[in-house]
Design a protein around this motif. Structure first.
Motif, PDB file in Angstrom:
ATOM      1  N   LEU A 198     -16.085 -13.396   6.948  1.00 30.71           N
ATOM      2  CA  LEU A 198     -14.866 -14.198   6.905  1.00 30.71           C
ATOM      3  C   LEU A 198     -14.308 -14.361   5.498  1.00 30.71           C
ATOM      4  O   LEU A 198     -13.131 -14.690   5.332  1.00 30.71           O
ATOM      5  N   GLU A 199     -15.123 -14.111   4.500  1.00 33.32           N
ATOM      6  CA  GLU A 199     -14.647 -14.209   3.114  1.00 33.32           C
ATOM      7  C   GLU A 199     -14.223 -12.856   2.546  1.00 33.32           C
ATOM      8  O   GLU A 199     -13.863 -12.765   1.361  1.00 33.32           O
ATOM      9  N   ASP A 200     -14.260 -11.803   3.355  1.00 33.45           N
ATOM     10  CA  ASP A 200     -13.732 -10.504   2.910  1.00 33.45           C
ATOM     11  C   ASP A 200     -12.289 -10.663   2.445  1.00 33.45           C
ATOM     12  O   ASP A 200     -11.513 -11.424   3.044  1.00 33.45           O
ATOM     13  N   ILE A 201     -11.914  -9.916   1.428  1.00 29.45           N
ATOM     14  CA  ILE A 201     -10.523  -9.893   0.973  1.00 29.45           C
ATOM     15  C   ILE A 201      -9.837  -8.664   1.578  1.00 29.45           C
ATOM     16  O   ILE A 201     -10.293  -7.536   1.409  1.00 29.45           O
ATOM     17  N   VAL A 202      -8.769  -8.911   2.315  1.00 25.93           N
ATOM     18  CA  VAL A 202      -8.031  -7.855   3.007  1.00 25.93           C
ATOM     19  C   VAL A 202      -6.701  -7.630   2.282  1.00 25.93           C
ATOM     20  O   VAL A 202      -5.985  -8.587   1.963  1.00 25.93           O
ATOM     21  N   THR A 203      -6.376  -6.374   2.055  1.00 25.82           N
ATOM     22  CA  THR A 203      -5.091  -6.017   1.462  1.00 25.82           C
ATOM     23  C   THR A 203      -4.145  -5.529   2.557  1.00 25.82           C
ATOM     24  O   THR A 203      -4.500  -4.654   3.349  1.00 25.82           O
ATOM     25  N   ILE A 204      -2.963  -6.095   2.606  1.00 23.97           N
ATOM     26  CA  ILE A 204      -1.981  -5.723   3.623  1.00 23.97           C
ATOM     27  C   ILE A 204      -1.393  -4.354   3.273  1.00 23.97           C
ATOM     28  O   ILE A 204      -0.864  -4.155   2.173  1.00 23.97           O
ATOM     29  N   SER A 205      -1.492  -3.424   4.209  1.00 26.95           N
ATOM     30  CA  SER A 205      -1.016  -2.060   3.974  1.00 26.95           C
ATOM     31  C   SER A 205       0.472  -1.918   4.293  1.00 26.95           C
ATOM     32  O   SER A 205       1.101  -2.817   4.855  1.00 26.95           O
ATOM     33  N   HIS A 206       1.000  -0.758   3.993  1.00 19.91           N
ATOM     34  CA  HIS A 206       2.390  -0.447   4.351  1.00 19.91           C
ATOM     35  C   HIS A 206       2.566  -0.491   5.864  1.00 19.91           C
ATOM     36  O   HIS A 206       3.568  -1.030   6.368  1.00 19.91           O
ATOM     37  N   ASN A 207       1.610   0.076   6.603  1.00 18.76           N
ATOM     38  CA  ASN A 207       1.699   0.089   8.069  1.00 18.76           C
ATOM     39  C   ASN A 207       1.720  -1.324   8.635  1.00 18.76           C
ATOM     40  O   ASN A 207       2.502  -1.632   9.540  1.00 18.76           O
ATOM     41  N   ALA A 208       0.849  -2.182   8.115  1.00 19.07           N
ATOM     42  CA  ALA A 208       0.777  -3.554   8.619  1.00 19.07           C
ATOM     43  C   ALA A 208       2.063  -4.323   8.315  1.00 19.07           C
ATOM     44  O   ALA A 208       2.504  -5.143   9.124  1.00 19.07           O
ATOM     45  N   ALA A 209       2.655  -4.056   7.179  1.00 18.24           N
ATOM     46  CA  ALA A 209       3.837  -4.805   6.757  1.00 18.24           C
ATOM     47  C   ALA A 209       5.138  -4.249   7.325  1.00 18.24           C
ATOM     48  O   ALA A 209       6.209  -4.830   7.107  1.00 18.24           O
ATOM     49  N   ASN A 210       5.046  -3.140   8.072  1.00 19.59           N
ATOM     50  CA  ASN A 210       6.268  -2.481   8.531  1.00 19.59           C
ATOM     51  C   ASN A 210       6.219  -2.129  10.018  1.00 19.59           C
ATOM     52  O   ASN A 210       6.599  -1.020  10.416  1.00 19.59           O
TER      53      ASN A 210
ATOM     54  N   ALA B  40      -3.653  -5.194   9.961  1.00 14.83           N
ATOM     55  CA  ALA B  40      -4.404  -5.367   8.712  1.00 14.83           C
ATOM     56  C   ALA B  40      -5.898  -5.518   8.981  1.00 14.83           C
ATOM     57  O   ALA B  40      -6.729  -4.943   8.272  1.00 14.83           O
ATOM     58  N   ILE B  41      -6.254  -6.277  10.004  1.00 11.07           N
ATOM     59  CA  ILE B  41      -7.665  -6.440  10.385  1.00 11.07           C
ATOM     60  C   ILE B  41      -8.260  -5.101  10.774  1.00 11.07           C
ATOM     61  O   ILE B  41      -9.357  -4.730  10.336  1.00 11.07           O
ATOM     62  N   ALA B  42      -7.548  -4.368  11.611  1.00  8.53           N
ATOM     63  CA  ALA B  42      -8.048  -3.075  12.099  1.00  8.53           C
ATOM     64  C   ALA B  42      -8.272  -2.100  10.955  1.00  8.53           C
ATOM     65  O   ALA B  42      -9.316  -1.426  10.883  1.00  8.53           O
TER      66      ALA B  42
END
Length: 322
Positions: A113-125, A162-164
């Protein structure tokens, strides 16, 4: 794992109305499909399975309420593992955003749960019309805990992508993990192609399989119950430039935001909604009765959101009669 293979075997046997002879063909497991019931029962696996789940044989529906007009309806006392109401629970259905509970299960098993996730282009679009989005921009960073909270409470589909991608590298690879989880859970009538439930003809489940996934979560992951019980959440993350950002989201569950009141004697703990044109209006809930028993209720394909919550109240009213 052995316990879960047994669960899948028993589910299939009961769906078929009983097992002929003593051989059990266990789906999805090439190395165990010749095990006998006696072999499976060594070490108490059958007792463990019976203690964990409610098993409902095909044709054992108990639905007779004319007010419950949704396509598929299920209410289970998850404390005693007994069915209270069941109607059309093995029908292939589109789950819409109820899919997100399966994504949450895979995420909780395969990340911190403390992992840092970076939002990708696919997730944001995500461009699909009508897709609900949290609005995260490419390059934003956020903890898995905050991301799962936005995903489950607000039902943001961008959070699902983003999770996937964080866990599996791609949506397709993550869908493979979801389908493996379905096999392990005994959800033998489900198939998933994405983490969020946006429509695909090959993305489906049943009310009973939803119960299996949800039961696994509420009994084994307190963090999941904590998340789905929140009506309003403030999500904190960092923008692409590293600056602090936050958003406030309201739950899609009307019980949690006070626009729907549960029947007297019933406390709604939390749940997950889902809506698409083909799935209709859907809801799975975790509730508590005056007897302190916990209940899992599922309604799939109600005609409208209003009809969904009116029918859920009708279903929850049966708790006091159980």
């Amino acid at each position: 794992m052995k316990k879960r293979f047994f669960a899948a075997a028993v589910t299939v046997c009961l769906l078929l109305g009983g097992c002929a002879g003593n051989k059990v063909m266990i789906p999805y497991s090439s190395d165990t499909n010749s095990m006998t019931l006696a072999e499976l029962d060594k070490g108490g696996e059958s007792q463990l399975f019976a203690a964990d789940l409610s098993v409902i044989p095909l044709g054992d529906d108990k639905g007779a309420d004319a007010k419950l007009t949704a396509e598929s309806v299920l209410l289970i006392d998850s404390t005693d593992n007994k069915v209270v109401y069941a109607d059309n629970i093995y029908q292939k259905m589109y789950p819409a955003s109820i899919t997100k509970i399966v994504t949450a299960l895979v995420a909780l098993k395969n990340s911190d749960l403390e992992d840092i996730v970076t939002i990708s282009h696919n997730a944001a679009n995500i461009k699909e019309p009508g897709a609900k989005l949290c609005g995260f921009k490419e390059g934003c960073t956020i903890t898995m805990r905050e991301l799962l909270t936005a995903f489950l409470v607000y039902s943001g589909n961008d959070a699902g992508v983003a999770i996937a991608e964080h866990i599996a590298g791609s949506v397709d690879k993550f869908a493979e993990m979801m389908n493996e989880e379905a096999k392990e859970t005994g959800a033998t009538h489900s198939h998933f192609v994405n983490p969020h439930g946006l429509h695909d003809d090959n993305h489906y489940t049943t009310a009973y399989d939803i119960y299996l996934f949800f039961n696994e979560l509420v009994k084994n992951y307190g963090s999941f119950v904590d998340i789905i019980s929140q009506g309003i959440v403030k999500i904190e993350y960092k923008g692409p430039d590293g600056s602090y950002a936050s958003r406030t989201f309201s739950s899609t569950d009307r019980y949690l935001v006070g626009t729907q009141t549960a029947p007297e004697g019933v406390t709604v703990i939390g749940g997950k909604t889902g809506t698409t044109g083909l799935a209709g209006s859907c809801l799975v809930l975790y509730s508590e009765g005056e007897n302190t028993h916990k209940y899992i209720s599922v309604i799939l394909k109600a005609d409208t959101g209003d009809a969904l919550f009116l029918q859920m109240n009708e279903l929850l009213s049966k708790i006091s009669q159980s």
